[in-house]
Design a protein around this motif. Structure first.
Motif, mmCIF file in Angstrom:
data_model
loop_
_atom_site.group_PDB
_atom_site.id
_atom_site.type_symbol
_atom_site.label_atom_id
_atom_site.label_comp_id
_atom_site.label_asym_id
_atom_site.label_seq_id
_atom_site.Cartn_x
_atom_site.Cartn_y
_atom_site.Cartn_z
ATOM 1 N N VAL A 202 60.228 11.247 59.115
ATOM 2 C CA VAL A 202 60.469 12.615 58.628
ATOM 3 C C VAL A 202 60.529 13.610 59.780
ATOM 4 N N GLU A 203 59.835 13.324 60.877
ATOM 5 C CA GLU A 203 59.964 14.189 62.046
ATOM 6 C C GLU A 203 61.378 14.118 62.601
ATOM 7 N N ASP A 204 61.969 12.907 62.608
ATOM 8 C CA ASP A 204 63.370 12.778 63.026
ATOM 9 C C ASP A 204 64.288 13.549 62.088
ATOM 10 N N GLY A 205 64.004 13.467 60.797
ATOM 11 C CA GLY A 205 64.808 14.222 59.844
ATOM 12 C C GLY A 205 64.719 15.715 60.084
ATOM 13 N N ALA A 206 63.534 16.179 60.410
ATOM 14 C CA ALA A 206 63.365 17.601 60.704
ATOM 15 C C ALA A 206 64.133 17.995 61.961
ATOM 16 N N SER A 207 64.146 17.112 62.945
ATOM 17 C CA SER A 207 64.887 17.406 64.187
ATOM 18 C C SER A 207 66.380 17.524 63.909
ATOM 19 N N LEU A 208 66.894 16.716 63.004
ATOM 20 C CA LEU A 208 68.317 16.796 62.669
ATOM 21 C C LEU A 208 68.669 18.128 62.028
ATOM 22 N N THR A 209 67.763 18.666 61.239
ATOM 23 C CA THR A 209 68.039 19.955 60.597
ATOM 24 C C THR A 209 67.898 21.116 61.575
ATOM 25 N N ALA A 210 67.165 20.899 62.667
ATOM 26 C CA ALA A 210 66.913 21.992 63.618
ATOM 27 C C ALA A 210 67.929 22.019 64.746
ATOM 28 N N ASP A 211 68.414 20.866 65.183
ATOM 29 C CA ASP A 211 69.307 20.801 66.353
ATOM 30 C C ASP A 211 70.552 20.015 65.967
ATOM 31 N N GLY A 212 71.419 20.629 65.164
ATOM 32 C CA GLY A 212 72.618 19.956 64.692
ATOM 33 C C GLY A 212 73.631 19.693 65.786
ATOM 34 N N ASP A 213 73.683 20.551 66.828
ATOM 35 C CA ASP A 213 74.658 20.368 67.905
ATOM 36 C C ASP A 213 74.322 19.152 68.758
ATOM 37 N N LYS A 214 73.058 19.002 69.073
ATOM 38 C CA LYS A 214 72.654 17.883 69.926
ATOM 39 C C LYS A 214 72.862 16.551 69.225
#
Length: 849
Positions: free
Chosen positions: A556-568
């Motif tokens: 879920v931390e990875d999922g949160a990262s995807l929602t926060a840094d869509g460009d990367k």
């Protein structure tokens, strides 16, 4: 001398003139040869003629030797033809002669006409035969030209002339079974096989493979000329070997270059380079997927530029179905990461793969839709890898066993009144607390500044919430302290569905806080002011919960990262919802396969119960903390939904507990005689002792697994099952003699020795005191019934009346049960009838608690 020389010269001239006239019919141009001749001049002339004759005979002999077979055939045919012509002329003259005779009869005329028709047919046959012979000679000459072209390695000319030869053979007006036609056809077939050998050699010279050196050369022409690679297309079609040759070409190319380049076992793989007409392995590669795709692009472009277009489609039909699946299976799929930090490298691989697809399409390749689909759906492939990796970690962890247990603590806070708190000090829950000074905890002076720690049930749900504390003792302890009611209508066949949590929505309920029994509230006064009570309890879990929780947190931390840094993470940013759904799959797999692996350990079901409840508890805390995190995007906070998973996990834990208790109760029933009554067995004491020993064994086994409240309930359930079995068997007896009564009472004494398991000091882990009373009846509702049954069996009628009227027997037995016991134990007489009347007339219950 001069005259003699002149005479000799004239004789020589005369001889030459005669020989020239004889051979070629020429006359001398010089008139001097016409001078008168003498006999002396004829001698040299005759010698010259003789020499010319000898030379001519020699030449004719040589020619005859060279053409003996053909000449003989032609001579025989000519003789036959000449004879036919002479015979035809003779017959024609005879017919003419007869037709001129004035006395020719009608029969003669008819015979003559028949001869004319015969001669016409013979003449026609002769003409056809001559034409056939001329056609045979033409075919033979054409086959000779085929042989000459073959010798010069002019394969296409050979094939073209051979085709013309076969056409000419088919046009010869003779039967196919004719010997000469069979011979011509055989010669043509031999030439075709011979041309194929030449074609094969030329093909191998045009496309050469060196497996040891890892080299491939493809040339359009050879230095010595002959067939070109483009011409080979016609040859392959003529021999119908296009697909066979292209398949072999791919196999050789694969074995020489592609497979060695794709071999992942090599520590330092080589790269691929194209130089002119040569493709070879050279240098070294970094072993990356990008480098491999670049080398495969080099191979593909080289092949497309060198192999004729007419052959490329056939080659691709063998190349792509073999190369693409192997590329995806051996290189691309393993290169898919299972975590976010490796996504930038993965994006580079996708870009190179896209470029490879573009190069294939630009060079006329087809059949690589699987690769294009893999590139297009690479984000879903990554999500699938994450799911596969997560589930595989759970499987691997379970395969290696549940590991060493460790102790954990559960803390619960409840708002209770002072009366409820003091009541807890005297109940089983209080007795099971870590702190011994329960009474002092509720002193008025300490009420405002002390919090009492006690061991609670791990979770309380639905109607079973009070069971773990000993409240509502009249209920049957079928569920663990924190268990919800087991869904009805589910048997062993539904175990698979239960593991995945289907149908749990109908059976789950929110936890209820422990509270005193309403019955007891009626008999005690309690202060209405409430205070917070902190309840602590320790139990043991295996090594499984932490890996499961760590995995869920990481996902879920990875999922949160995807929602926060869509460009990367642009490539996989759309998979965020899929990552947030992974915990459901992880927990579903855990529920599905864990029962098997936990069952391999002693007390595995109880460890599974503890682990599942611990995971549910930790996920609850994690979910609550997640929604309060300020570093998350609103989308990430809303995408985490673990409530249903937590409820399903709690229900799964309860089923594990219920399954274990069902098994243990079955074992206990079998030990005490199964369906046979305990009291009528040959050795009832042994049966009861076996049951008691089993309960003590399970008490020891579970003591270092379960929380004290759950342990008390679980052992209490087994004790209650034993008590109920004895009570039922005794009540079912039609008559009870005095000796039987004392024997049964002795069995009851053996069974009630289990009281020492429920001493308050033992529940606290302290040394027992002399006057402390066991709390067994709080966990085993049938326990007082069993003790009173023993007293009834050892009492006379007065004693039974006293137990009913003055003590608490009426709380645990009905009037009918006591009446039946009296009638089974005593003879029918006025005293017995009077005792029964007295009991029946007494109010129910006879005394207050």
């Amino acid at each position: 001398m001069a005259a003699a020389a002149a005479a000799a010269t004239e004789s020589q001239q005369l001889g030459d003139a005669i020989v020239a006239f004889s051979l070629e019919g020429l006359f001398p141009a010089d008139d001097s040869s016409l001078l008168p001749l003498s006999e002396m001049d004829l001698g040299p002339a005759i010698g010259a003629l003789t020499a010319a004759k000898a030379n001519l005979e020699t030449e004719i002999h040589t020619i005859n030797e060279e053409t003996r077979d053909d000449v003989s055939s032609w001579v025989d045919n000519a003789k036959t033809l000449q004879e036919d012509i002479i015979r035809s002329k003779t017959m024609a003259n005879e017919i003419i002669r007869q037709s001129e005779g004035p006395d020719a009869s009608g029969e003669a005329i008819e015979h003559a006409e028949e001869k004319v028709r015969f001669l016409s047919r013979e003449l026609q046959y002769s003409q056809q035969l001559r034409g056939a012979l001329e056609d045979i000679r033409a075919v033979n000459q054409l086959l000779g030209r085929v042989d000459a072209a073959r010798s010069e390695r002019r394969v296409l000319d050979s094939l073209r002339l051979l085709e013309q030869s076969w056409t000419a053979i088919g046009q010869i007006g003779l039967s196919k079974s004719c010997r000469i036609l069979r011979r011509l056809d055989r010669r043509a077939l031999d030439l075709k096989l011979s041309i194929h050998d030449v074609f094969d050699n030329v093909w191998k010279d045009l496309i050469r493979f060196d497996v040891e050196e890892g080299k491939v050369s493809v040339r359009e022409t050879l230095p010595e000329g002959g067939m070109t690679l483009s011409d080979a297309v016609i040859g392959l079609k003529a021999y119908k070997e296009t697909d066979e040759r292209m398949e072999q070409l791919w196999r050789n190319l694969d074995g020489c270059l592609v497979s060695p380049r794709m071999d992942k076992t090599k520590q330092s793989p080589r790269s691929v380079a194209a130089e002119g007409d040569e493709l070879k392995l050279t240098g070294s590669s970094d072993g990356s997927v990008a480098a491999l795709l670049s080398d495969l692009e080099t191979v593909s472009v080289f092949v497309a530029q060198r192999v004729p277009t007419e052959l490329l489609d056939s080659l691709v039909s063998f190349m792509m179905p073999d190369l693409i699946p192997r590329l995806i299976r051996q290189w691309l799929n393993p290169a898919v990461p299972s975590s976010l930090p490796e996504i930038p490298k993965f994006q580079i691989i996708i870009q190179v793969a896209q470029r490879f697809c573009t190069a294939l399409e630009a060079n006329g390749y087809t059949g690589f839709d699987e690769l294009k689909g893999w590139v297009t759906k690479s984000h879903m492939t990554w999500l699938g890898r994450c799911r596969e990796s997560a589930l595989d970690r759970i499987r691997t962890k379970l395969v290696h066993g549940i590991g060493e247990p460790r102790q954990v603590e559960k803390v619960e806070k409840h708002m209770v009144t002072e009366a409820e708190g003091k009541e807890l000090a005297t109940t089983g829950a209080g007795a099971a607390a870590d702190t011994n000074d329960w009474g002092a905890a509720w002193d008025d002076d300490a009420w405002d500044d002390r919090k009492q720690d006690a061991e609670p049930p791990v979770q309380a749900k639905e109607d079973d919430g009070a069971d773990a504390w000993g409240w509502d003792d009249e209920g049957d302890a079928q569920q663990p302290a924190e268990g919800a009611k087991k869904p009805e209508g589910k048997g062993e066949d539904d175990a698979g569905a239960d593991a995945w949590g289907w149908g749990d929505e109908e059976t789950s309920a929110e936890p209820e806080s422990p509270k005193p029994s309403p019955k007891k509230q009626k008999t005690k006064s309690a202060a209405q002011e409430t205070r917070e009570l902190v309840l602590r309890e320790t139990y043991y879990i295996s090594s499984m919960p932490e890996p499961v929780l760590e995995l869920i947190r990481a996902v879920v931390e990875d999922g949160a990262s995807l929602t926060a840094d869509g460009d990367k993470y642009q490539l996989v940013s759309s998979t965020a919802p899929g990552l947030f759904s992974l915990p459901t799959f992880v927990l579903a797999l855990f529920r599905a396969i864990s029962p098997h692996y936990y069952s391999l350990n002693v007390g595995g079901n109880m460890y599974l119960y503890n682990d599942a409840m611990y995971i549910a508890e930790q996920l609850t805390k994690f979910s609550e903390a997640w929604k309060d995190r300020a570093d998350l995007t609103p989308r990430a906070r809303n995408m985490l939904r673990l409530e249903n998973d937590i409820k399903t996990l709690q229900n799964f834990a309860n089923r594990s507990y219920a399954n274990e208790m069902s098994v243990q109760r079955t074992v206990l029933q079998d030990l005490v005689g199964s369906s046979q009554s305990v009291v009528v067995q040959d050795d009832p004491e042994a049966a009861i002792e076996s049951g008691v020993a089993r309960i003590r064994h399970m008490a020891t086994t579970w003591e270092k697994m379960l929380a004290r409240s759950v342990w008390s309930q679980a052992i209490g359930s087994l004790v209650d099952a034993l008590a109920n079995r004895v009570i039922t068997d005794v009540l079912d007896m039609p008559s009870i003699g005095q000796d039987e009564a004392y024997g049964i009472a002795k069995l009851i004494v053996t069974a009630t020795s289990l009281d020492d398991l429920f001493l308050p000091s033992k529940l606290r882990g302290a040394e027992p005191t002399r006057d402390e009373a066991a709390t067994t009846d709080q966990y085993a509702p049938n326990w007082p019934r069993l003790k009173y049954l023993g007293e009834v069996l050892q009492s006379d009628l007065n004693g039974i009346r006293a137990l009913w009227c003055e003590q608490k027997l009426s709380y645990y037995f009905t009037v009918d049960e006591i009446v039946d016991l009296i009638r089974a134990s005593f003879e029918e007489n006025p005293r017995t009838r009077q005792t029964i009347k007295d009991i029946q007339k007494t109010q129910y219950p006879a005394v207050d608690l």
